[in-house]
Design a protein around this motif. Structure first.
Motif, PDB file in Angstrom:
ATOM      1  N   SER A  70      13.414  -5.697 -23.721  1.00 51.62           N
ATOM      2  CA  SER A  70      12.266  -5.786 -24.351  1.00 51.62           C
ATOM      3  C   SER A  70      11.963  -4.361 -25.354  1.00 51.62           C
ATOM      4  CB  SER A  70      10.992  -5.862 -23.512  1.00 51.62           C
ATOM      5  OG  SER A  70      10.871  -5.011 -22.398  1.00 51.62           O
ATOM      6  N   HIS A  71      12.462  -3.211 -24.590  1.00 50.48           N
ATOM      7  CA  HIS A  71      12.423  -1.910 -25.265  1.00 50.48           C
ATOM      8  C   HIS A  71      13.390  -2.134 -26.651  1.00 50.48           C
ATOM      9  CE1 HIS A  71      10.223   0.690 -23.027  1.00 50.48           C
ATOM     10  NE2 HIS A  71      10.619   0.168 -21.834  1.00 50.48           N
ATOM     11  N   VAL A  72      14.547  -2.848 -26.735  1.00 49.66           N
ATOM     12  CA  VAL A  72      15.271  -3.021 -27.816  1.00 49.66           C
ATOM     13  C   VAL A  72      14.837  -3.945 -28.636  1.00 49.66           C
ATOM     14  CG1 VAL A  72      17.779  -3.845 -28.390  1.00 49.66           C
ATOM     15  CG2 VAL A  72      17.496  -2.359 -26.425  1.00 49.66           C
ATOM     16  N   GLN A  73      14.248  -5.060 -28.332  1.00 46.42           N
ATOM     17  CA  GLN A  73      13.631  -6.089 -29.072  1.00 46.42           C
ATOM     18  C   GLN A  73      12.634  -5.206 -29.820  1.00 46.42           C
ATOM     19  OE1 GLN A  73      13.190  -9.090 -26.036  1.00 46.42           O
ATOM     20  NE2 GLN A  73      14.099 -10.463 -27.428  1.00 46.42           N
ATOM     21  N   MET A  74      11.614  -4.533 -29.321  1.00 48.84           N
ATOM     22  CA  MET A  74      10.681  -3.916 -30.030  1.00 48.84           C
ATOM     23  C   MET A  74      10.794  -2.715 -30.643  1.00 48.84           C
ATOM     24  SD  MET A  74       8.420  -6.181 -29.272  1.00 48.84           S
ATOM     25  CE  MET A  74       6.827  -5.438 -29.842  1.00 48.84           C
ATOM     26  N   LEU A  75      11.985  -2.335 -30.636  1.00 52.96           N
ATOM     27  CA  LEU A  75      12.491  -1.176 -31.292  1.00 52.96           C
ATOM     28  C   LEU A  75      11.955   0.184 -30.648  1.00 52.96           C
ATOM     29  CD1 LEU A  75      12.413  -2.515 -34.935  1.00 52.96           C
ATOM     30  CD2 LEU A  75      14.130  -2.706 -33.452  1.00 52.96           C
ATOM     31  N   ASP A  76      11.695   0.023 -29.471  1.00 48.11           N
ATOM     32  CA  ASP A  76      11.606   1.396 -28.667  1.00 48.11           C
ATOM     33  C   ASP A  76      12.854   2.102 -28.434  1.00 48.11           C
ATOM     34  OD1 ASP A  76       8.694   0.755 -28.833  1.00 48.11           O
ATOM     35  OD2 ASP A  76       8.828  -0.486 -27.106  1.00 48.11           O
ATOM     36  N   ALA A  77      13.651   1.420 -28.292  1.00 42.75           N
ATOM     37  CA  ALA A  77      15.276   1.951 -27.960  1.00 42.75           C
ATOM     38  C   ALA A  77      16.170   1.440 -29.181  1.00 42.75           C
ATOM     39  CB  ALA A  77      15.565   1.496 -26.638  1.00 42.75           C
TER      40      ALA A  77
END
Length: 235
Positions: A70-77
């Motif tokens: 989810s962090h990668v999908q939401m561009l947080d990571a």
């Protein structure tokens, strides 16, 4: 609702692309990784990377396994690291390494001098397990009679650090993935390979399919792929 989420993700993606174009040469990369991997392997990786690329800023997001995707999908990571449990059409996956479970005991435990064990060798009643998803993954690979004999609801904890602390005090034995061996050694404990069957995870690198890579991201990815080969893959 899924369509609305996609629209929000697309808008956030556009904002991030604009920011990265404006910020292209500043050198920033954000990594999402599960708590255990963040504790045992990622800090040394970041130190070595910063020695090679001192102008690139690295931010570590330590989270649950489920939150990596989810962090990668939401561009947080920018990059996610984790076991092969996370699947999404938005993510590109690259295999990094495999790590298998070993038994962790005190140095004075009767099994401590063993070179290799099978699951049948584990004694009944004193196995401390770290809860889902690791415990569930092991149960899926073992026969019902072994699971019934080994797993106890009163000996389940949430964190490996807790399990190792209990082992150190003589309250039982536990299991850990091979990449945690250096920390097991620091605790004065012993890790022994478990075969019959050998159970573990493939660990992957996750990237957003629609993200263009900055030089900082590409540098870190290349460094990670190379350095992960030196991590303890099998005990």
């Amino acid at each position: 609702m899924p369509h609305a989420n996609k629209v929000l993700n697309d808008m956030q993606l556009m904002r991030h692309e604009v920011n990265y174009l404006q910020d292209f040469h500043q050198g920033k990369v954000r990594i999402a990784a599960p708590q255990q991997l963040s504790a045992f392997s990622i800090p040394r990786l970041i130190r070595l990377f910063k020695e090679a690329y001192p102008d690139i800023q690295v931010t570590l997001i330590d989270c649950s396994i489920e939150e990596v995707a989810s962090h990668v999908q939401m561009l947080d990571a920018d990059i996610g690291l984790g076991p092969d449990l996370l699947h999404s059409n938005d993510l590109i996956q690259t295999k990094l390494f495999r790590s298998s479970f070993g038994l962790v005991v005190r140095a004075d435990h009767p099994l401590a001098d063993s070179k290799v064990l099978t699951w049948q060798d584990l004694s009944e009643g004193d196995l401390i397990t770290v809860q889902a998803p690791f415990a569930d993954h092991i149960r899926e690979k073992l026969t019902l009679d072994i699971c019934t004999r080994l797993f106890r609801s009163d000996y389940q904890v949430n964190f490996l650090s807790t399990a190792l602390g209990m082992v150190k005090e003589g309250l039982g034995i536990t299991m850990a993935l091979g990449y945690a061996k250096s920390w097991v050694d620091e605790q004065g404990l012993v890790m022994i390979p478990i075969h019959g069957p050998q159970i573990g995870y493939e660990f992957l690198l996750y990237k957003h399919r629609q993200r263009s890579q900055t030089p900082a991201m590409k540098s870190f990815e290349n460094f990670l792929v190379k350095e992960s080969k030196n991590w303890l893959l099998h005990i």
